[in-house]
Design a protein around this motif. Structure first.
Motif, short mmCIF file in Angstrom:
data_model
loop_
_atom_site.label_atom_id
_atom_site.label_comp_id
_atom_site.label_asym_id
_atom_site.label_seq_id
_atom_site.Cartn_x
_atom_site.Cartn_y
_atom_site.Cartn_z
N LEU A 280 0.82 -1.21 0.00
CA LEU A 280 0.00 0.00 0.00
C LEU A 280 0.86 1.26 0.00
O LEU A 280 0.56 2.25 -0.69
CB LEU A 280 -0.92 0.00 1.23
CG LEU A 280 -2.05 -1.03 1.24
CD1 LEU A 280 -2.70 -1.10 2.62
CD2 LEU A 280 -3.08 -0.73 0.17
N LEU A 281 1.93 1.22 0.77
CA LEU A 281 2.83 2.37 0.86
C LEU A 281 3.51 2.62 -0.48
O LEU A 281 3.63 3.78 -0.93
CB LEU A 281 3.87 2.11 1.95
CG LEU A 281 4.79 3.25 2.36
CD1 LEU A 281 3.99 4.43 2.91
CD2 LEU A 281 5.79 2.76 3.40
N ALA A 282 3.96 1.55 -1.13
CA ALA A 282 4.62 1.69 -2.43
C ALA A 282 3.67 2.32 -3.45
O ALA A 282 4.08 3.18 -4.24
CB ALA A 282 5.12 0.33 -2.92
N ASN A 283 2.41 1.89 -3.42
CA ASN A 283 1.42 2.48 -4.33
C ASN A 283 1.21 3.95 -4.04
O ASN A 283 1.13 4.78 -4.95
CB ASN A 283 0.09 1.73 -4.22
CG ASN A 283 0.14 0.34 -4.83
OD1 ASN A 283 0.99 0.08 -5.69
ND2 ASN A 283 -0.73 -0.54 -4.39
N ALA A 284 1.13 4.29 -2.74
CA ALA A 284 0.88 5.68 -2.35
C ALA A 284 2.06 6.59 -2.66
O ALA A 284 1.88 7.75 -3.01
CB ALA A 284 0.53 5.75 -0.86
N LEU A 285 3.27 6.05 -2.53
CA LEU A 285 4.47 6.86 -2.76
C LEU A 285 4.83 6.94 -4.24
O LEU A 285 5.56 7.85 -4.66
CB LEU A 285 5.66 6.28 -1.98
CG LEU A 285 5.57 6.38 -0.46
CD1 LEU A 285 6.70 5.59 0.19
CD2 LEU A 285 5.62 7.84 -0.01
N ALA A 286 4.35 5.99 -5.03
CA ALA A 286 4.53 5.99 -6.50
C ALA A 286 5.99 6.20 -6.90
O ALA A 286 6.29 6.94 -7.84
CB ALA A 286 3.64 7.07 -7.12
N GLY A 287 6.88 5.55 -6.17
CA GLY A 287 8.29 5.60 -6.53
C GLY A 287 9.03 6.85 -6.10
O GLY A 287 10.24 6.98 -6.35
N GLU A 288 8.35 7.78 -5.43
CA GLU A 288 9.00 9.04 -5.04
C GLU A 288 9.96 8.87 -3.87
O GLU A 288 10.95 9.60 -3.76
CB GLU A 288 7.95 10.10 -4.69
CG GLU A 288 7.18 10.64 -5.89
CD GLU A 288 6.26 11.78 -5.50
OE1 GLU A 288 6.67 12.65 -4.70
OE2 GLU A 288 5.11 11.79 -5.98
N ILE A 289 9.65 7.93 -2.98
CA ILE A 289 10.48 7.71 -1.79
C ILE A 289 10.75 6.21 -1.68
O ILE A 289 9.81 5.40 -1.71
CB ILE A 289 9.77 8.22 -0.52
CG1 ILE A 289 9.53 9.73 -0.60
CG2 ILE A 289 10.58 7.88 0.74
CD1 ILE A 289 8.71 10.29 0.55
N PRO A 290 12.01 5.79 -1.54
CA PRO A 290 12.31 4.36 -1.44
C PRO A 290 11.91 3.77 -0.09
O PRO A 290 11.85 4.47 0.92
CB PRO A 290 13.83 4.31 -1.64
CG PRO A 290 14.32 5.65 -1.22
CD PRO A 290 13.22 6.62 -1.57
N ILE A 291 11.64 2.46 -0.12
CA ILE A 291 11.15 1.75 1.07
C ILE A 291 12.16 0.70 1.50
O ILE A 291 12.69 -0.06 0.68
CB ILE A 291 9.81 1.06 0.76
CG1 ILE A 291 8.74 2.10 0.38
CG2 ILE A 291 9.34 0.22 1.96
CD1 ILE A 291 7.47 1.49 -0.18
N MET A 292 12.39 0.64 2.80
CA MET A 292 13.16 -0.43 3.42
C MET A 292 12.16 -1.37 4.07
O MET A 292 11.38 -0.96 4.93
CB MET A 292 14.12 0.17 4.46
CG MET A 292 15.10 -0.81 5.07
SD MET A 292 16.18 0.03 6.29
CE MET A 292 17.24 1.02 5.23
N GLY A 293 12.15 -2.62 3.66
CA GLY A 293 11.16 -3.58 4.15
C GLY A 293 11.69 -4.38 5.32
O GLY A 293 12.79 -4.93 5.27
N VAL A 294 10.89 -4.47 6.40
CA VAL A 294 11.28 -5.25 7.58
C VAL A 294 10.00 -5.73 8.27
O VAL A 294 8.97 -5.06 8.22
CB VAL A 294 12.17 -4.41 8.53
CG1 VAL A 294 11.46 -3.14 8.98
CG2 VAL A 294 12.60 -5.21 9.75
N GLY A 295 10.08 -6.89 8.87
CA GLY A 295 8.92 -7.45 9.58
C GLY A 295 8.55 -8.82 9.03
O GLY A 295 7.95 -8.93 7.97
N GLY A 296 8.96 -9.87 9.73
CA GLY A 296 8.58 -11.22 9.34
C GLY A 296 9.27 -11.73 8.09
O GLY A 296 8.78 -12.66 7.45
N ILE A 297 10.41 -11.17 7.75
CA ILE A 297 11.17 -11.68 6.60
C ILE A 297 12.03 -12.84 7.09
O ILE A 297 13.02 -12.65 7.80
CB ILE A 297 12.02 -10.57 5.96
CG1 ILE A 297 11.11 -9.46 5.42
CG2 ILE A 297 12.91 -11.13 4.85
CD1 ILE A 297 11.84 -8.24 4.91
#
Length: 339
Positions: A280-297
């Motif tokens: 959801l965050l990636a869709n909302a940010l539309a590539g403008e801000i990069p995401i670091m993914g963490v949680g249950g990986i």
């Protein structure tokens, strides 16, 4: 070797075994003893925030709060390391017991409460480290600091860690400091980020380098809240976002021993929730801000899922406790990264 150590440590109280492990790593790093955990990890160079990481799997904040074992974790092959959360003043954190293993779910509940030795101590540890890779420093506010004065604490920490950090994480999503999560929303978030970004420019001019600021958000957000946060992040021109912190939900662990303990839940039960927030965050940010993914990986597959959902890089913590350094090797060798 790790499985033998884990078998012994898992017979002890969770926080006791955590402290014993860190004490061992602190003493073993940069000595021949580091061969007990040192490993070669495949090179999978990854670009993030203008920096080149040797691989996209990092250590999440919370494991090495005081920055005492940076060289040890580097020897395990992490592509980058994040230390903290650190606060301006040392604080003991919440009353013990405050750390619980839910082994059947490969999960952990914690209500540590930002226990740390203070920002000055952490900076000294970073100075003594031989690590020259990408180092994130995660900062928070002291429990005794009123919510309306939170910015002051973040600025104190920023000024002290700035020249030593590759990036700085603003932790406003721990469930274990009263009122902290309120800083994630609306005017409170925008006022906080505005103050932080102004200080970032002052510090960039003073030190002659630009250190990116990232914001770490909670997994317990509605789609509308995620949209609002994304808008605030874009408006303030924050460089990155970390999704996610621990959850207050107990979905998937009902009936397990320790499941009803207060605190944030991490590990396997967080996988889908954190994945959905990332998407959801990636869709909302539309590539403008990069995401670091963490949680249950906890595997190459869950890591790939997170990258496919829009994260550029990843962090591990709870699954690393259960699987050891081999998890880094397994994930890095099993994922496809964008170049």
């Amino acid at each position: 070797m790790y499985w033998l150590a884990q078998k012994l440590l898992f017979n002890l109280d969770a926080e006791v075994s955590h402290d014993l492990t860190l004490n061992f790593l602190k003493r073993a790093q940069n000595t021949p003893l580091e061969n007990l955990y040192k490993q070669d990890v495949d090179a999978k160079p990854t670009q993030f925030l203008g920096m080149t990481l040797p691989n996209p799997v990092g250590l999440a904040a919370g494991l090495d709060k005081n920055g005492e074992c940076i060289d040890a974790f580097a020897a395990m092959g992490f592509g980058f390391i994040e230390v903290g959360t650190v606060t301006p003043l040392p604080q003991a954190g919440n009353d013990k017991p405050r750390l619980f293993r839910l082994k059947d779910a490969q999960a952990i509940v914690n209500r540590m409460g930002f226990n740390n030795k203070g920002v000055d101590y952490l900076v000294e540890q970073v100075k003594q480290s031989q690590y020259r890779g990408v180092l994130g420093i995660n900062i928070g506010k002291n429990k005794v600091t009123p919510e309306e004065n939170a910015l002051d604490d973040y600025l104190i920490c920023m000024r002290k860690v700035y020249e030593h950090a590759s990036y700085i994480t603003i932790n406003i999503s721990s469930p274990n400091t009263p009122g902290l999560r309120n800083l994630q929303y609306g005017e409170a978030l925008e006022a906080l980020l505005s103050g932080i970004k102004q200080e970032q420019q002052v510090l960039a001019d003073r030190h002659g380098k630009h250190v990116p600021v990232l914001v770490k958000i909670a997994p317990d957000l509605s789609a509308e809240e995620i949209e609002g946060i994304a808008d605030s992040l874009k408006k303030s021109q924050v460089e990155g976002v970390i999704a996610t912190n621990t959850t207050i939900s107990r979905d998937g662990v009902e009936g397990l021993r320790w499941a009803k303990e207060a605190g944030g839940l991490s590990g396997g039960p967080l996988t889908q929730k954190s994945l959905e927030v990332t998407r959801l965050l990636a869709n909302a940010l539309a590539g403008e801000i990069p995401i670091m993914g963490v949680g249950g990986i906890d595997s190459a597959q869950s890591a790939q899922d997170r990258l496919d959902a829009g994260a550029q890089v990843l962090q591990v913590y709870s699954s690393f406790i259960y699987q050891g350094p081999q998890l880094i090797t397994d994930i890095v060798s099993g994922i496809q990264v964008a170049h």
